[in-house]
Design an enzyme around this catalytic site. Structure first.
Site, mmCIF file in Angstrom:
data_model
loop_
_atom_site.group_PDB
_atom_site.id
_atom_site.type_symbol
_atom_site.label_atom_id
_atom_site.label_comp_id
_atom_site.label_asym_id
_atom_site.label_seq_id
_atom_site.Cartn_x
_atom_site.Cartn_y
_atom_site.Cartn_z
ATOM 1 N N GLU A 59 -9.316 -18.554 1.604
ATOM 2 C CA GLU A 59 -8.313 -18.337 0.559
ATOM 3 C C GLU A 59 -7.255 -19.437 0.551
ATOM 4 O O GLU A 59 -6.428 -19.510 -0.341
ATOM 5 C CB GLU A 59 -7.664 -16.951 0.708
ATOM 6 C CG GLU A 59 -6.884 -16.717 1.997
ATOM 7 C CD GLU A 59 -7.755 -16.263 3.184
ATOM 8 O OE1 GLU A 59 -8.885 -16.789 3.343
ATOM 9 O OE2 GLU A 59 -7.285 -15.412 3.957
ATOM 10 N N CYS A 65 -13.821 -28.753 13.668
ATOM 11 C CA CYS A 65 -14.360 -28.007 14.813
ATOM 12 C C CYS A 65 -15.047 -28.958 15.785
ATOM 13 O O CYS A 65 -15.345 -28.600 16.912
ATOM 14 C CB CYS A 65 -15.336 -26.952 14.350
ATOM 15 S SG CYS A 65 -16.795 -27.673 13.644
ATOM 16 N N GLU A 75 -7.804 -23.427 21.627
ATOM 17 C CA GLU A 75 -8.016 -24.377 20.521
ATOM 18 C C GLU A 75 -6.704 -24.541 19.759
ATOM 19 O O GLU A 75 -6.128 -23.560 19.297
ATOM 20 C CB GLU A 75 -9.106 -23.843 19.582
ATOM 21 C CG GLU A 75 -9.416 -24.790 18.435
ATOM 22 C CD GLU A 75 -10.469 -24.229 17.472
ATOM 23 O OE1 GLU A 75 -10.385 -23.046 17.117
ATOM 24 O OE2 GLU A 75 -11.363 -25.001 17.073
ATOM 25 N N SER A 100 -12.858 -19.132 13.080
ATOM 26 C CA SER A 100 -12.311 -19.010 14.438
ATOM 27 C C SER A 100 -13.120 -18.007 15.272
ATOM 28 O O SER A 100 -13.807 -17.136 14.729
ATOM 29 C CB SER A 100 -10.850 -18.590 14.366
ATOM 30 O OG SER A 100 -10.754 -17.334 13.732
HETATM 31 P P1 NAD Z 1 -10.486 -18.209 10.194
HETATM 32 O O1 NAD Z 1 -11.314 -17.527 11.225
HETATM 33 O O2 NAD Z 1 -9.032 -17.858 10.121
HETATM 34 O O3 NAD Z 1 -11.072 -17.926 8.731
HETATM 35 C C1 NAD Z 1 -12.436 -18.095 8.430
HETATM 36 C C2 NAD Z 1 -12.831 -17.113 7.340
HETATM 37 O O4 NAD Z 1 -12.657 -15.784 7.824
HETATM 38 C C3 NAD Z 1 -11.999 -17.241 6.077
HETATM 39 O O5 NAD Z 1 -12.851 -17.117 4.968
HETATM 40 C C4 NAD Z 1 -11.018 -16.083 6.172
HETATM 41 O O6 NAD Z 1 -10.654 -15.564 4.917
HETATM 42 C C5 NAD Z 1 -11.774 -15.053 6.982
HETATM 43 N N1 NAD Z 1 -10.889 -14.247 7.834
HETATM 44 C C6 NAD Z 1 -9.722 -14.628 8.407
HETATM 45 N N2 NAD Z 1 -9.198 -13.636 9.149
HETATM 46 C C7 NAD Z 1 -10.055 -12.602 9.059
HETATM 47 C C8 NAD Z 1 -10.075 -11.290 9.629
HETATM 48 N N3 NAD Z 1 -9.097 -10.864 10.427
HETATM 49 N N4 NAD Z 1 -11.109 -10.492 9.327
HETATM 50 C C9 NAD Z 1 -12.111 -10.909 8.529
HETATM 51 N N5 NAD Z 1 -12.136 -12.141 7.966
HETATM 52 C C10 NAD Z 1 -11.127 -12.982 8.222
HETATM 53 O O7 NAD Z 1 -10.692 -19.781 10.398
HETATM 54 P P2 NAD Z 1 -9.920 -20.976 9.673
HETATM 55 O O8 NAD Z 1 -8.539 -21.044 10.213
HETATM 56 O O9 NAD Z 1 -10.129 -20.921 8.219
HETATM 57 O O10 NAD Z 1 -10.779 -22.220 10.211
HETATM 58 C C11 NAD Z 1 -10.538 -22.853 11.430
HETATM 59 C C12 NAD Z 1 -11.476 -22.362 12.510
HETATM 60 O O11 NAD Z 1 -12.829 -22.553 12.113
HETATM 61 C C13 NAD Z 1 -11.327 -23.131 13.816
HETATM 62 O O12 NAD Z 1 -11.373 -22.212 14.880
HETATM 63 C C14 NAD Z 1 -12.533 -24.051 13.830
HETATM 64 O O13 NAD Z 1 -12.960 -24.450 15.107
HETATM 65 C C15 NAD Z 1 -13.547 -23.190 13.181
HETATM 66 N N6 NAD Z 1 -14.657 -23.973 12.643
HETATM 67 C C16 NAD Z 1 -15.847 -23.920 13.305
HETATM 68 C C17 NAD Z 1 -16.910 -24.665 12.852
HETATM 69 C C18 NAD Z 1 -18.218 -24.616 13.583
HETATM 70 O O14 NAD Z 1 -19.200 -25.035 13.008
HETATM 71 N N7 NAD Z 1 -18.285 -24.144 14.811
HETATM 72 C C19 NAD Z 1 -16.778 -25.463 11.709
HETATM 73 C C20 NAD Z 1 -15.546 -25.480 11.042
HETATM 74 C C21 NAD Z 1 -14.490 -24.728 11.520
#
Ligand code: NAD
Length: 497
Positions: free
Chosen positions: A176, A281, A382, A226
């Site tokens: 979002e 990531c 992280e 995450s």
């Molecule tokens: P995030 O976990 O906050 O959000 C990811 C998705 O989950 C979003 O679409 C969000 O709307 C949803 N979300 C958030 N909180 C939620 C909850 N409580 N319940 C259900 N859904 C929820 O991650 P972010 O901040 O958008 O992205 C950064 C993270 O992503 C970092 O930890 C990074 O390492 C990771 N990442 C990992 C990879 C990989 O391939 N391993 C690649 C890119 C990013």
């Protein structure tokens, strides 16, 4: 104010939940749009649309699906700059980097164009006398993808091109924080000839995610984000019988051996730690220096970090843009404060950076810590910002042990001229993606992406042939065409005689 709704059944539709979130321009801090946050009812409606589109799409020959993907590829190329600008305006990363991330997503579309070959089945003649057997891969149905803010084009393109190439229909729930790229990609896919309902974008937050996890029609969920959220999605999705792959957080280490080309290692660390403001990531957030490499590398690194050009992503002079949101800026800055409190040596402090004309932007200068210890939270957790921690190790074995003891295992790299050390590292390191003199070893689209330990839940990586396995199920048929032979009922296991 621009309003971002959803893309369902081939159309832009406004949100109807009454809830919305702000999308910011991270360089200026201004609100650039309002994004609709879907209710569970809106998600279920989109799933229904995708379910209705499924039989027709699954029956479309893979060759015809591939032709649409070829057109989609051409449209992404034609709109490359536009997509890059959308990413920069909502994520903040510099324009050329944004375009690079589009290319890395495009490569998955190119791989998906080979789907007729990838879906070719196996056939064995005469598994028994006059009996043949063959295996095919069939699509699952409606699949969903939940994606993070840091790669608004690339990560969705890790998922939906492969899922739809395999004959599934798809619900994408992007971050979002920067939803516009996904909306544009869906429009381009439609322009390429993708039938309505095959690719849908539903914007939202936890409520939409929970609706996806609870929807019985959805067969598989791909998540990138995450670790805390990914683990929840993995457990909840699996408990309701779905296939789930959850690619999660990271703390990527790069070992620098005393025999390494230290100029090359320092340059590699600059790009890997501070590129995209560390919001990758696969960013290197820990450099483990071995023996005398420590002092020599620090001498080279410090002036480079001080000279880092931080500025708005659309300024071609900028090497690093702002962080994505005010909250994320506060979180990363809080980690720098914490590192100082924990006793690490803050060699370069980026906290006081001010940019004229961009006072409300979320800019943090590059930060460099030395003498970081494995017991510190800045080492264990992280940070996801432009903060590099240097840890000193006495020898190769203790450096490797550090990497292997960390809870995350996404990527890991070694810089050395010693083939023996490089081989021992590649063989013994507990990480899914390994670099030898390559700081960010992101596999190409024809390999596949995934970490170990708490960086991935599930048993399938993203894209490549792994994705074909994830988005299809195997069916094996055994057939005979008897010609008048009647053996009567058989009560023992059929075996070859
Ligand atoms: P995030 O976990 O906050 O959000 C990811 C998705 O989950 C979003 O679409 C969000 O709307 C949803 N979300 C958030 N909180 C939620 C909850 N409580 N319940 C259900 N859904 C929820 O991650 P972010 O901040 O958008 O992205 C950064 C993270 O992503 C970092 O930890 C990074 O390492 C990771 N990442 C990992 C990879 C990989 O391939 N391993 C690649 C890119 C990013």
């Amino acid at each position: 104010m621009r309003e971002i709704g959803h893309f369902i059944g081939g159309k832009l539709v406004p949100g109807s939940s009454g809830r919305s979130g702000n999308v910011h321009n991270p360089a200026t801090g201004e609100v650039s749009a309002k994004v609709a946050l879907a209710s569970a009812a809106e998600v279920h409606k989109a799933v229904q649309v995708a379910a209705e589109a499924f039989p027709g799409w699954a029956a479309t020959p893979p060759l015809l699906r591939a032709r649409i993907l070829f057109k989609f590829k051409a449209l992404i190329e034609a709109h490359h700059d536009e997509l890059g600008k959308i990413i920069t305006s909502e994520h903040g990363k510099i324009f050329e980097d944004a375009k690079g991330s589009v290319t890395r997503g495009l490569e998955v579309v190119e791989f998906a164009c080979g789907i007729p070959h990838l879906l070719r089945g196996d056939f064995t003649e005469n598994v028994g006398r006059g009996i043949d057997s063959w295996s095919v891969r069939q699509p699952l149905g409606v699949c969903a993808g939940i994606t993070p803010f840091n790669f608004p084009a690339m990560v969705p393109m890790w998922m939906f091109p492969m899922a739809i190439a395999c004959g599934n229909t798809f619900i994408l729930k992007p971050s979002e924080k920067d939803p516009s790229t996904s909306m544009r990609l869906a429009e381009l896919a439609r322009e390429a000839g993708l039938p309505d309902g095959v690719l849908n974008v539903v914007n939202g937050d936890k409520e939409a995610v929970d609706a996806i996890l609870n929807d019985p029609t959805i067969q598989a969920v791909s998540f990138v984000g995450s670790t805390a959220v990914g683990e929840y999605i993995y457990r909840t999705g699996c408990a309701s019988g779905k296939r789930v792959q959850a690619l999660c957080g990271a703390k990527n280490h790069m070992i620098v051996m005393p025999d390494a080309d230290l100029d090359m290692a320092a340059d590699a660390l600059m790009g890997a730690a501070y590129g995209s403001a560390g919001e990758r990531c696969m960013a290197v957030s820990v450099a483990v220096t071995v023996g005398k490499a420590g002092d020599a590398l620090m001498k080279k690194l410090e002036p480079k970090v001080r000279a880092l050009k931080v500025g708005p992503g659309l300024d071609p002079e900028s090497e690093m843009g702002p962080l994505v949101t005010r909250e994320h800026y506060e979180k990363v800055r809080g980690y720098v404060d914490l590192g100082v409190k924990e006793g690490a040596k803050l060699v370069v402090d980026g906290r006081d950076l001010k940019l004229q004309g961009y006072e409300k932007g979320y800019f943090l200068g590059g930060c460099l810590f030395d003498e970081v210890k494995p017991s510190m939270r800045i080492y264990k957790e992280e940070i996801f910002g432009p903060v590099l921690s240097v840890v000193r190790a006495n020898d190769f074995d203790s450096a490797l042990q550090l990497v292997n003891d960390h809870e995350y295992g996404n990527g890991a790299a070694i810089f050395t001229r010693d083939g023996d050390a490089a081989r021992a590292f590649a063989q013994g390191v507990k990480a899914g993606m390994v670099g030898v003199n390559v700081p960010i070893p992101v596999p190409m689209a024809f390999h596949s992406f995934g970490g170990w330990k708490r960086s991935l839940f599930g048993d399938r990586n993203a894209y490549g042939t792994e994705a074909v396995g994830f988005y299809t199920k195997l069916k094996t048929t055994t057939a005979r065409w008897p010609t008048g032979i009647r053996a009567g009922a058989e009560f023992v296991m059929p075996t070859m005689r």
